[in-house]
Design a protein around this motif. Structure first.
Motif, PDB file in Angstrom:
ATOM      1  N   MET A  82       1.070  -1.169  -0.049  1.00 28.17           N
ATOM      2  CA  MET A  82      -0.075  -0.022  -0.117  1.00 28.17           C
ATOM      3  C   MET A  82       0.824   1.298   0.065  1.00 28.17           C
ATOM      4  O   MET A  82       0.685   2.232  -0.420  1.00 28.17           O
ATOM      5  N   SER A  83       2.211   0.938   0.722  1.00 23.51           N
ATOM      6  CA  SER A  83       2.856   2.495   0.750  1.00 23.51           C
ATOM      7  C   SER A  83       3.415   2.791  -0.614  1.00 23.51           C
ATOM      8  O   SER A  83       3.699   3.944  -0.855  1.00 23.51           O
ATOM      9  N   ASP A  84       3.251   1.964  -1.622  1.00 26.76           N
ATOM     10  CA  ASP A  84       3.710   2.591  -3.111  1.00 26.76           C
ATOM     11  C   ASP A  84       2.349   2.949  -3.736  1.00 26.76           C
ATOM     12  O   ASP A  84       2.620   3.483  -4.841  1.00 26.76           O
ATOM     13  N   ALA A  85       1.189   2.845  -3.108  1.00 23.84           N
ATOM     14  CA  ALA A  85       0.061   3.450  -3.904  1.00 23.84           C
ATOM     15  C   ALA A  85       0.036   5.041  -4.079  1.00 23.84           C
ATOM     16  O   ALA A  85       0.914   5.805  -3.262  1.00 23.84           O
ATOM     17  N   PRO A  86      -0.324   5.667  -5.183  1.00 28.19           N
ATOM     18  CA  PRO A  86      -0.205   7.055  -5.349  1.00 28.19           C
ATOM     19  C   PRO A  86      -0.939   7.882  -4.268  1.00 28.19           C
ATOM     20  O   PRO A  86      -1.975   7.371  -3.431  1.00 28.19           O
ATOM     21  N   LEU A  87      -0.075   8.864  -3.820  1.00 35.53           N
ATOM     22  CA  LEU A  87      -0.788   9.927  -2.702  1.00 35.53           C
ATOM     23  C   LEU A  87      -1.604  10.879  -3.309  1.00 35.53           C
ATOM     24  O   LEU A  87      -1.329  11.795  -4.241  1.00 35.53           O
ATOM     25  N   ILE A  88      -2.939  10.910  -2.692  1.00 35.87           N
ATOM     26  CA  ILE A  88      -3.989  12.061  -3.240  1.00 35.87           C
ATOM     27  C   ILE A  88      -4.294  12.902  -2.019  1.00 35.87           C
ATOM     28  O   ILE A  88      -4.612  12.698  -0.851  1.00 35.87           O
ATOM     29  N   LEU A  89      -4.085  14.263  -2.230  1.00 40.70           N
ATOM     30  CA  LEU A  89      -4.287  15.191  -1.328  1.00 40.70           C
ATOM     31  C   LEU A  89      -5.636  15.593  -1.608  1.00 40.70           C
ATOM     32  O   LEU A  89      -6.063  16.308  -2.607  1.00 40.70           O
TER      33      LEU A  89
END
Length: 128
Positions: free
Chosen positions: A1-8
């Motif tokens: 999960m840590s490689d999942a894209p980060l959405i603000l």
């Protein structure tokens, strides 16, 4: 999960913020949350998310002001940004896109539409 894209995600309406964040998390994204424009700008600069989903009408800084500030900063000018708003006149949409947003989504929106838009922006930002 840590490689999942980060959405603000930034919205001063906590119910909408929770809904947006939940839908994006269920789609496999990591989500950072902000409830005003100042915090959204600070988080974007600190975390360098893959996509920002910003409400237009927020306290302290509007979503449009956040978009302009991020586009003016070399560290964040490539960030993909979506504006969310109940203001859907053609002039409002044009104003948001002219500020540098990649997309403008009208409230109320369908959650699958938002997820598809985030996925499309992520795909467009990947090198060929």
């Amino acid at each position: 999960m840590s490689d999942a894209p980060l959405i603000l995600c930034a919205d001063d309406d906590e119910d909408i913020l929770a809904l947006v964040a939940l839908r994006l998390e269920r789609a496999g994204f990591r989500v950072a949350r902000a409830t005003d424009g100042d915090r959204a700008l600070a988080l974007a600069r600190e975390l360098l998310p893959d996509v920002a989903v910003l409400d237009v009408m927020m306290p302290r800084l509007t979503g449009i002001e956040v978009v302009r500030a991020l586009r003016a900063d070399p560290a964040t000018n490539g960030l993909r940004m979506i504006l969310l708003s109940a203001r859907v006149q053609e002039s409002d949409i044009g104003h948001g896109l002219d500020a540098g947003a990649d997309a403008y989504l009208a409230k109320p929106f369908r959650a699958p539409e938002l997820v598809e838009l985030v996925e499309r922006l992520l795909a467009e930002s990947k090198p060929a």
